[in-house]
Enzyme design. Structure first.
Site, mmCIF file in Angstrom:
data_model
loop_
_atom_site.group_PDB
_atom_site.id
_atom_site.type_symbol
_atom_site.label_atom_id
_atom_site.label_comp_id
_atom_site.label_asym_id
_atom_site.label_seq_id
_atom_site.Cartn_x
_atom_site.Cartn_y
_atom_site.Cartn_z
ATOM 1 N N GLY A 101 3.038 -1.042 4.261
ATOM 2 C CA GLY A 101 3.046 0.385 3.947
ATOM 3 C C GLY A 101 4.456 0.852 3.640
ATOM 4 N N GLY A 102 5.115 1.444 4.632
ATOM 5 C CA GLY A 102 6.444 2.044 4.433
ATOM 6 C C GLY A 102 7.441 1.158 3.700
ATOM 7 N N ASN A 151 0.869 -1.178 0.000
ATOM 8 C CA ASN A 151 0.000 0.000 0.000
ATOM 9 C C ASN A 151 0.909 1.232 0.000
ATOM 10 O OD1 ASN A 151 -1.791 2.050 0.479
ATOM 11 N ND2 ASN A 151 -2.435 1.337 2.501
ATOM 12 N N TRP A 152 1.018 1.850 -1.173
ATOM 13 C CA TRP A 152 1.940 2.998 -1.280
ATOM 14 C C TRP A 152 1.399 4.238 -0.578
ATOM 15 C CZ3 TRP A 152 3.841 3.233 -7.115
ATOM 16 C CH2 TRP A 152 4.449 2.014 -7.444
ATOM 17 N N LYS A 153 0.111 4.228 -0.250
ATOM 18 C CA LYS A 153 -0.550 5.407 0.340
ATOM 19 C C LYS A 153 -0.315 6.623 -0.572
ATOM 20 C CE LYS A 153 -0.235 3.189 4.794
ATOM 21 N NZ LYS A 153 -0.146 3.268 6.232
ATOM 22 N N GLU A 163 -6.858 4.591 7.986
ATOM 23 C CA GLU A 163 -6.716 6.018 7.647
ATOM 24 C C GLU A 163 -7.998 6.545 7.000
ATOM 25 O OE1 GLU A 163 -3.051 5.464 5.503
ATOM 26 O OE2 GLU A 163 -2.088 4.943 7.401
ATOM 27 N N GLY A 219 2.782 2.495 10.760
ATOM 28 C CA GLY A 219 3.717 3.607 10.603
ATOM 29 C C GLY A 219 4.449 4.002 11.870
ATOM 30 N N HIS A 230 -9.408 0.966 5.141
ATOM 31 C CA HIS A 230 -8.131 1.189 5.817
ATOM 32 C C HIS A 230 -8.367 2.132 7.000
ATOM 33 C CE1 HIS A 230 -4.050 2.463 6.646
ATOM 34 N NE2 HIS A 230 -3.651 1.387 5.999
ATOM 35 N N GLU A 243 -4.952 -4.893 10.662
ATOM 36 C CA GLU A 243 -3.930 -3.863 10.820
ATOM 37 C C GLU A 243 -4.179 -3.087 12.116
ATOM 38 O OE1 GLU A 243 -2.182 -2.679 6.715
ATOM 39 O OE2 GLU A 243 -3.898 -1.419 7.108
ATOM 40 N N SER A 252 3.764 -1.868 10.423
ATOM 41 C CA SER A 252 5.217 -1.924 10.636
ATOM 42 C C SER A 252 5.817 -3.296 10.334
ATOM 43 C CB SER A 252 5.575 -1.479 12.065
ATOM 44 O OG SER A 252 5.214 -0.128 12.251
HETATM 45 P P1 13P Z 1 3.197 0.511 7.649
HETATM 46 O O1 13P Z 1 3.749 -0.769 7.064
HETATM 47 O O2 13P Z 1 3.902 1.730 7.136
HETATM 48 O O3 13P Z 1 3.113 0.443 9.120
HETATM 49 O O4 13P Z 1 1.692 0.651 7.101
HETATM 50 C C1 13P Z 1 0.850 -0.432 7.157
HETATM 51 C C2 13P Z 1 -0.372 -0.112 6.426
HETATM 52 O O5 13P Z 1 -1.133 0.779 6.814
HETATM 53 C C3 13P Z 1 -0.644 -0.847 5.179
HETATM 54 O O6 13P Z 1 -1.929 -0.628 4.726
#
Ligand code: 13P
Length: 253
Positions: free
Chosen positions: A237-238, A9-11, A100, A176, A98, A170, A216
């Site tokens: 994510g990251g 997930n590149w966000k 977010e 993050g 998600h 998640e 993470s």
């Molecule tokens: P991180 O891997 O950056 O913690 O993000 C996870 C995430 O929200 C994937 O959708």
């Protein structure tokens, strides 16, 4: 069908050029070096989806997913994108719910349930996210929260539709933050989710459901997380923004 999956997930990251570079690197690194039984899903921002589909053409291991879509098919919803539009450019998966989206955009289980249904009606596959916040965990409400999110978003689907759905657990406090759920915490919640599915749809369906962990997850902790019997992979994510790290996670089964 239950499958090992690593999704990125590149966000809201990467310009067009950066997206091309990252996608090409992932394609290159995945060739001959990854287990082809592990599915890779790239989820870039909307503007990059079409290009991403074009770049991964003829690659049977990698698919493209969107990070969101609207619950309606078309109309006066300025700034929104529908599942039909996503399908028309070759997208296969859509992340729904998600944390977010839930927190910043106030998306609730009723709205998310409509989105999930629209995604499925369009012939795409939802990746439905759930997760508790730290206060919810610390107050012991974590299982109630996850139950409400799973039931509210998914449990009025038919068996056939539910089987097309991927779930991502998640924990919000792990996203993050660099604080990953321990292997035990992840397994405990994944097992709880699978038990909810057994109660609702039966053990055959539960056994066929893919449940990913996100929060993470990186190349150092993925192996331990993925070794759990109810953890089928990750939503990253990251660490999905760096090609080698991402491929190292794909190779963590
Ligand atoms: P991180 O891997 O950056 O913690 O993000 C996870 C995430 O929200 C994937 O959708």
């Amino acid at each position: 069908m239950r499958k090992k999956i690593v999704a990125g997930n590149w966000k809201m990251n990467n310009t067009f050029e950066e997206g091309v570079k990252l996608t090409n690197e992932i394609i290159e690194l995945s060739k001959n070096k990854t287990d082809k039984n592990v599915g890779i899903i790239l989820c870039p921002p909307f503007f990059f989806l079409q290009k991403c589909v074009e770049l991964i053409k003829n690659n049977s291991q990698i698919s493209v997913g969107a990070q969101n879509c609207h619950s309606e098919i078309k109309g006066a919803f300025t700034g929104e994108v529908s599942a039909t539009m996503l399908k028309s450019v070759g997208v296969k998966y859509v992340i729904i719910g998600h944390s977010e989206r839930r927190s910043y955009f106030k998306e609730d289980n009723i709205f998310l349930s409509k989105k999930v249904k629209q995604v499925l009606a369009t012939g795409l596959f939802p990746i439905y996210c759930c997760g508790e916040t730290l206060p919810e965990r610390e107050s012991g409400k974590l299982f109630d929260i996850i139950k409400t999110q799973i039931e509210g978003g998914l449990f009025d689907l038919s068996k056939e539709d539910f089987l097309k759905t991927i779930i991502a657990y998640e924990p919000v406090w792990a996203i993050g933050t660099g604080v990953t759920a321990t292997s035990e915490q992840a397994q405990e919640m994944h097992e709880f989710i699978r038990k909810l599915i057994i109660q609702k749809y039966g053990s055959d369906v539960a056994g066929e459901t893919t449940i990913l962990y996100g929060g993470s997850c990186n190349s150092k902790n993925a192996k331990e997380l993925f070794a759990n019997k109810d953890v089928d992979g990750g939503l990253i994510g990251g660490a999905s923004l760096k090609s080698q790290d991402f491929i190292d996670i794909v190779n963590s089964f």
